[in-house]
Design a protein around this motif. Structure first.
Motif, PDB file in Angstrom:
ATOM      1  N   ASP A 182       0.831  -1.199   0.000  1.00 22.90           N
ATOM      2  CA  ASP A 182       0.000   0.000   0.000  1.00 22.90           C
ATOM      3  C   ASP A 182       0.874   1.261   0.000  1.00 22.90           C
ATOM      4  O   ASP A 182       0.605   2.217  -0.736  1.00 22.90           O
ATOM      5  N   VAL A 206       2.260   1.738  -3.525  1.00 26.29           N
ATOM      6  CA  VAL A 206       1.252   2.166  -4.507  1.00 26.29           C
ATOM      7  C   VAL A 206       0.919   3.643  -4.344  1.00 26.29           C
ATOM      8  O   VAL A 206       0.707   4.362  -5.329  1.00 26.29           O
ATOM      9  N   LYS A 207       0.896   4.123  -3.110  1.00 25.92           N
ATOM     10  CA  LYS A 207       0.556   5.522  -2.861  1.00 25.92           C
ATOM     11  C   LYS A 207       1.622   6.488  -3.386  1.00 25.92           C
ATOM     12  O   LYS A 207       1.391   7.697  -3.463  1.00 25.92           O
ATOM     13  N   LEU A 240       2.894   6.026  -6.452  1.00 25.07           N
ATOM     14  CA  LEU A 240       2.742   6.038  -7.907  1.00 25.07           C
ATOM     15  C   LEU A 240       1.916   7.252  -8.340  1.00 25.07           C
ATOM     16  O   LEU A 240       1.040   7.719  -7.615  1.00 25.07           O
ATOM     17  N   TYR A 270      -0.187   4.434 -14.367  1.00 23.86           N
ATOM     18  CA  TYR A 270      -1.177   3.366 -14.528  1.00 23.86           C
ATOM     19  C   TYR A 270      -2.298   3.826 -15.458  1.00 23.86           C
ATOM     20  O   TYR A 270      -2.469   5.012 -15.722  1.00 23.86           O
ATOM     21  N   LEU A 289      -0.725  -1.270 -14.599  1.00 22.15           N
ATOM     22  CA  LEU A 289       0.448  -0.400 -14.659  1.00 22.15           C
ATOM     23  C   LEU A 289       0.900  -0.208 -16.098  1.00 22.15           C
ATOM     24  O   LEU A 289       0.804  -1.126 -16.922  1.00 22.15           O
ATOM     25  N   ALA A 331       7.561   0.507 -10.064  1.00 17.69           N
ATOM     26  CA  ALA A 331       7.113  -0.378  -8.982  1.00 17.69           C
ATOM     27  C   ALA A 331       8.179  -1.410  -8.656  1.00 17.69           C
ATOM     28  O   ALA A 331       8.396  -1.734  -7.477  1.00 17.69           O
ATOM     29  N   LEU A 366      -0.037  -6.199  -5.435  1.00 20.70           N
ATOM     30  CA  LEU A 366       0.129  -4.898  -6.081  1.00 20.70           C
ATOM     31  C   LEU A 366      -1.133  -4.509  -6.847  1.00 20.70           C
ATOM     32  O   LEU A 366      -1.605  -3.373  -6.762  1.00 20.70           O
ATOM     33  N   LEU A 422      -3.547  -1.327  -5.955  1.00 19.16           N
ATOM     34  CA  LEU A 422      -3.842  -0.313  -6.979  1.00 19.16           C
ATOM     35  C   LEU A 422      -5.346  -0.061  -7.070  1.00 19.16           C
ATOM     36  O   LEU A 422      -5.807   1.090  -7.108  1.00 19.16           O
TER      37      LEU A 422
END
Length: 915
Positions: A240, A243-244, A246, A251, A262, A270, A297, A301
Motif C-alpha cells: 500500500d 502504490v501511494k 505512484l 497506470y 500499470l 514499482a 500490487l 492499486l
C-alpha cells in the motif's frame, strides 16, 4: 404496423393474459357472501378442510378460488383490509410461478399472502424471500397474524439464530428470510455430518420479494462460505505504501469495469520500489516467484485508485464497511474477496483482517433454480423480462393498478456541471417546501447526498438524510417522507420496502411517539390525535400536489430510476417526478456519447442554464440499455461458469447425503480400496508389459504407504511368473483379509461410524481444495482466448479433469487412513465443534461487491474430530501438538506409518510427535 393495429384492437399479450384471469377472480368473489357469514372459528376451520381435499387428490388449482377467498375474508378481520381484484390477480400469478410486476403502493406484501397460504396447505413449506432482515422480521410478524388466524405456523430466518431455532423456523408452514440466509443455510447444511443436524427441508416453493434486486442485481456475486488463511497484513501495508507513491501517469484505469493496470514505466517504477523494500525476488516483477507480490500490487492499486471512501465503502468503528451500489445500504460484515478488502483496510490504516479460503459456494441463480416452483414480485421487472425467462424460465406479468396513476413525469433537465445542477435542485426543493409539498430526492452516493445537504442548508431548508450512515433509522425516515413539508434525501431507493403515505404513516408515528406510553385511555386518546393530524396533513399534501420525487442523476439501470419514480403516485395519489443531469454524471461521462454532449452543451449553455431535450433523454436511455446488456452478459457468464461447478456440486452433495443416510458405508469403502489398488497396479505394471519393465520398488512403497501391506512382489514374480492382473488380485485379497481381521477385533458399529466420519471428512477436505483450484482456474482461463480458444469450453474440460483427479485422491486417501488406523476407545470421545465460518457474497471475476457476514452458526460435532491435516476453517496444527489438537489421538497408529494428515511425514514426526 399490423402488430400495432392488432394490439390496439385486442390488447397486448400481457393485457390478454391478465384479462383471462378475471374468470378465476369471479370464482373467488362468489365465495365472499358465504364466508362473510362465517364465524372466526368456521373461517379458521377452512384450513384443515382444504388440507383434507388435497389429501383426497384435489390439486391446488382446483381449491384456489376457495383458498384465496378464505385469505381475503381473514385479512378483512385481522387487518381491516380487503384484497382488491388486481391483488387477487397478482396472487394467481405468484401461484403459477411467474413474476408479478406491481406498482409501488399496490400492496405486494398483502398480495403474497394468498399464494403463500394456498401453497402452504400441502405441508411442504413455503419460503418468502426478502432483501433485508428488517423486512423479513416485519413481514413475518405482520403477515404471521393473518396466517396464524387461519391456523398456519410462521417462522423467520435472520442472522445469529442457533441451529435449533433455524430448524424450527424451516419446519413452519411459511418461512420468511433473506436470500443470503436461505443460501448460506443450504451451504452449511451440506457441510454437516449427520442428517439430523441439517436445518432445511427439501425445497418446494419460494416467493421472492423485490425479485429484480435479488435475482438480477445481486445475482452476479455468488454466496461463499470461507475459512481463514495465513496472516499477510504486513505485506498489504508495505505494498500500500508503495502504490501511494505512484502517479496517475504510472497506470491506466478503466472506470467502467473498475480495472487498473500499470504502464510500462509504472512497472519499472514499482519494481525498483519493491526491490528496495525487499519484496521482489530477482529484478523482474512478472517472474513466477513474484506471483503473490503482483497479486497484492494489483489489489492495492484497485483499492487506492478505483475505490472511493463514502461511495464504495465507509469507515465505521475502525472497520471498512462496504456500501451496496444498488441500495446504498451498509453491508455489515461483508468483505471483498481476493485480498481486495485487506488492501482497502491497509489504505485506510485500520486493522487488517486475514484473508479467507473458499469452503463452499453457490450462485443465486443456481440456488433459486433448485426450487420446483419459483415466483417473484416487484415494481420493476419488465426491462429485464428476457433475462428472467432465459435464466429462471419465469414470465413477467404486469398487473394493472387498482386506480389509474395520476403522477406527472416531467422531462429531464440537463446542466453543464454538478454545482449548477445541485443549485437548481436546491432551488426547486425550496419552492416545493414553501408550499408544503413533500420532496423525496434520490442520489447515487453518500458523497452526493451530503453535497446536496450542504446546498439545502444554505437555502435554509430543513431535511433528513437517509444513507448508509443512518441505516438503523431507515424505515422510520422513509415512512414519514410523505408528511407535510418533509424533505428526504435518500441514497438509492431500491428495495427500501417501506410505504410512503401522504400525510405521514400512523403506525410509525405511534411507534416513535408513544413507545413509553402504556395501554389505556391516555394511549388511545394519543392515537386518535395522531390519526386526526395525519388525515389533516394528507388533505394539505394532496392540495399541494402530492409527493415530488427528484432524481439527481440517472442510474445505469432503468429499473432503479423507475423504482425511485414509483415512490410517488401510489393508489391514485397525485405526484410529480423529475430527473436532473449534467455532463459530470457517471453515466454520461463513462457510457454516453461524450463528444456530442460536450460540444452541444458547452457551446450552447451558459453557466446555470438548463435544457430539456427528447433527443438527450433518448441518448441517456440508449446508454442505460448498453449498460444493462453488458451487466446481463456478466451475469450470464457467472451462470455459465457456475453451471460447470453446479454439476459437480450436485454429485458431491448427493454423495454426502447418501453417506449420511446409509446405515453403513463399508461397501463404498471396499469399492474405493479396490479402485485404489487397480490404479496403483496399473501405474506401476502397465497391462501387456513384461515384469522386467515394472516399477517393482515403487509399487511396494506405494502399497506399504496406502494399504499398510509389505508385499513380497519380487518372490511372486520369480516363483510364479505372474502378470499384472494376478498382482492386482493378490494385493486385493491381502488387503481385504487385513481389513476383515482388523474390524473383527472391534465393535462393528463403531467401525461403521469411523468409516462414515472419515469418508465425509475426506470428501469435504478435497472438495474445499477443488474449489480453490477452480477459483484459480477461472481467474486465468480467459488468457486462452489469445490462442483462439473458447475460455468456457477450456474451463469445462479442465474442471472435469480436475474433478476426476479429486475423486481419485479421495479414494486413495480414505483407503490409506482406514488402512493405517486402529481403534482404541478407552472412553467416549469428546465431540469437538467446528469453528464459526465466514459467509460471503463475492464476484468471481473482479472481487467486487462481495461480502462475508459473520453470522455463521456453530456446526457439526463429529466422531474423532476432523480427520484431516487441518480442521475445516482453521489452519493445520503444528507437529507435536497435544492430543486435543491431534484428531488421531484415539486411533492406534503405528509410529513409523505415514501420518494420516497427508503431510508425507511419518506419524511420529508429525501429529504423533511426543510433547
Amino acid at each position: 404496423m399490423l402488430g400495432a393495429l392488432v394490439k390496439s384492437i385486442f390488447g397486448s399479450s400481457n393485457e390478454r393474459y391478465v384479462k383471462s384471469l378475471d374468470k378465476v377472480v369471479a370464482q373467488i368473489n362468489a365465495f365472499e357472501p358465504t364466508f362473510e357469514a362465517y364465524s372466526d372459528e368456521q373461517l379458521a376451520a377452512q384450513t384443515p378442510r382444504l388440507r383434507e381435499l388435497i389429501a383426497g387428490g384435489a390439486t391446488l388449482d382446483q381449491i384456489l378460488p376457495e383458498a384465496f377467498a378464505t385469505v381475503r375474508e381473514a385479512s378483512k378481520r385481522v387487518f381491516g383490509m380487503r384484497h382488491f381484484d388486481v391483488q387477487l390477480i397478482g396472487g394467481i400469478v405468484l401461484h403459477r410461478g411467474e413474476i408479478a410486476e406491481m406498482r409501488t403502493g399496490e400492496g405486494k406484501t398483502l398480495v403474497a399472502t394468498t399464494a403463500t397460504y394456498l401453497n402452504a396447505l400441502e405441508g411442504k413449506g413455503v419460503h418468502v424471500v426478502t432483501v433485508n432482515d428488517y423486512l423479513a422480521r416485519r413481514d413475518a410478524e405482520q403477515m404471521g397474524r393473518l396466517h396464524g388466524f387461519l391456523g398456519l405456523t410462521v417462522g423467520v430466518i435472520v442472522p445469529n439464530l442457533n441451529e435449533f431455532e433455524r430448524r424450527e423456523a424451516y419446519a413452519a408452514d411459511i418461512t420468511y428470510g433473506t436470500n443470503n440466509e436461505f443460501g448460506f443455510d443450504y451451504l452449511r447444511d451440506n457441510m454437516k455430518h449427520e442428517r439430523s443436524q441439517m436445518v432445511q427441508r427439501p425445497f418446494n416453493f419460494a416467493i421472492v420479494d423485490e425479485v429484480d434486486s435479488i435475482l438480477i442485481d445481486e445475482a452476479r456475486t455468488p454466496l461463499i462460505i470461507s475459512g481463514p488463511t495465513d496472516d499477510k497484513s504486513e505485506l498489504y501495508v508495505q505494498v500500500d505504501a508503495i502504490v501511494k507513491q505512484l502517479l496517475p501517469e504510472d497506470y491506466e484505469a478503466d472506470e467502467k469495469t473498475k480495472n487498473i493496470s500499470l504502464t510500462e514505466d509504472g512497472v519499472e517504477k514499482a519494481e525498483r520500489m519493491l526491490e528496495a523494500a525487499g519484496l521482489l525476488e530477482g529484478s523482474n516483477l512478472y517472474d513466477v516467484e513474484n506471483t503473490q507480490v503482483v497479486h497484492h500490487l494489483d489489489q492495492a492499486l484497485k483499492a487506492v485508485v478505483m475505490f472511493k471512501r463514502d461511495t464504495d465503502y465507509i469507515v465505521k468503528d475502525g472497520k471498512v464497511v462496504i456500501i451496496d451500489e444498488f441500495t446504498g445500504r451498509m453491508m455489515d460484515g461483508r468483505r471483498w474477496s481476493n485480498g481486495l478488502h485487506q488492501a482497502v483496510e491497509a489504505k485506510e490504516g485500520v486493522r487488517i483482517e486475514p484473508e479467507n479460503q473458499t469452503l463452499a459456494s453457490i450462485t443465486f441463480q443456481n440456488y433459486f433454480r433448485m426450487y420446483p416452483k419459483l415466483s417473484g414480485m416487484t415494481g420493476t421487472a419488465a426491462t429485464e423480462a428476457a433475462e428472467f425467462y432465459d435464466i429462471y424460465k419465469m414470465n413477467v406479468v404486469t398487473i394493472p393498478t387498482n386506480v389509474p396513476v395520476m403522477r406527472v413525469d416531467e422531462e429531464d433537465e440537463f446542466y453543464k456541471n454538478t454545482l449548477d445542477k445541485f443549485a437548481a435542485i436546491a432551488k426547486l426543493i425550496r419552492e416545493k417546501n414553501e408550499i408544503g409539498q413533500p420532496v423525496l430526492v434520490g442520489t447515487v452516493s453518500i458523497e452526493k447526498s451530503e453535497l446536496l445537504s450542504d446546498f439545502l442548508n444554505k437555502e435554509g431548508v430543513k431535511h433528513s438524510v437517509l444513507n448508509a450512515r443512518f441505516h438503523e433509522m431507515e424505515a422510520h425516515i422513509v415512512a414519514q417522507a410523505g408528511s407535510l413539508g418533509a424533505v428526504t434525501i435518500a441514497t438509492n431507493m431500491a428495495g427500501r420496502g417501506t410505504d410512503i403515505q401522504l400525510g405521514g404513516n400512523v403506525e410509525f408515528r405511534v411507534e416513535d411517539e408513544l413507545r413509553d406510553v402504556p395501554e389505556g385511555p391516555e394511549r388511545d386518546e394519543a392515537i386518535a390525535r395522531i390519526k386526526a393530524e395525519v388525515a389533516e396533513q394528507k388533505r394539505l399534501v394532496l392540495a399541494a400536489g402530492g409527493l415530488c420525487v427528484i432524481g439527481t442523476e440517472r442510474h445505469e439501470s432503468r429499473r432503479i430510476d423507475n423504482q425511485l419514480r414509483g415512490r410517488s403516485g401510489r393508489q391514485g395519489d397525485p405526484g410529480l417526478s423529475k430527473f436532473y443531469l449534467c455532463l459530470e454524471d457517471d453515466l454520461l461521462r463513462i457510457f454516453g456519447p461524450d463528444t456530442l454532449f460536450a460540444k452541444m452543451m458547452n457551446s450552447n449553455l451558459a453557466d446555470g442554464e438548463a435544457i430539456g431535450s427528447k433527443w438527450l433523454s433518448k441518448a441517456i436511455e440508449t446508454a442505460q440499455k448498453k449498460v444493462e446488456a453488458r451487466n446481463y452478459e456478466v451475469r450470464k457468464q457467472v451462470v455459465e461458469y457456475d453451471d460447470v461447478m453446479n454439476d459437480q456440486r450436485k454429485v458431491i452433495y448427493e454423495q454426502r447425503a447418501d453417506i449420511m443416510d446409509a446405515e453403513a458405508v463399508d461397501d463404498v469403502v471396499v469399492d474405493m480400496r479396490h479402485d485404489t489398488i487397480n490404479a496403483l497396479v496399473a501405474d506401476a505394471c502397465p497391462q501387456g508389459s513384461y515384469p522386467e519393465h515394472w516399477n517393482v520398488q515403487g509399487l511396494k512403497e506405494r502399497v506399504l504407504e496406502t494399504l499398510n501391506l509389505d508385499i513380497p512382489l519380487e518372490a511372486w514374480i520369480e516363483e510364479d511368473g505372474i502378470d499384472s492382473e494376478d498382482v492386482e488380485q493378490r494385493i486385493t485379497e491381502l488387503a481385504d483379509a487385513r481389513m476383515a481381521e482388523k474390524m473383527a477385533q472391534d465393535d462393528p458399529a463403531i467401525w461403521r461410524q469411523v468409516e462414515k466420519s472419515i469418508l465425509l471428512d475426506r470428501l469435504d477436505h478435497y472438495w474445499k481444495e477443488h474449489l480453490a483450484t477452480l477459483d484459480a482456474l477461472r481467474q486465468v482461463v480467459f488468457l486462452r482466448a489469445y490462442a483462439q480458444k473458447q475460455p468456457i469450453n477450456e474451463y469445462k474440460q479442465e474442471a472435469f479433469s480436475l474433478f476426476e483427479r479429486m475423486l481419485d485422491s479421495i479414494r486413495e486417501d480414505v483407503t490409506r487412513i482406514i488402512a493405517v488406523s486402529e481403534l482404541r476407545m478407552p472412553e467416549p470421545a469428546q465431540l469437538p465443534e467446528l469453528p464459526d465460518f465466514l459467509t460471503g457474497h463475492i464476484d468471481p471475476f473482479t472481487g467486487l461487491d462481495d461480502s462475508q457476514d459473520g453470522d455463521g452458526s456453530s456446526l457439526r460435532p463429529e466422531l474423532f474430530g476432523t480427520l484431516a491435516g487441518s480442521p475445516q476453517g482453521t489452519t493445520a496444527s503444528a507437529p507435536g501438538a497435544d492430543a486435543e489438537s491431534n484428531p488421531w489421538a484415539d486411533l492406534a497408529i503405528s509410529r513409523n506409518a505415514p501420518c494420516p494428515c497427508g503431510s508425507g511425514n511419518k506419524y511420529k514426526h508429525c501429529h504423533g510427535a511426543l510433547v
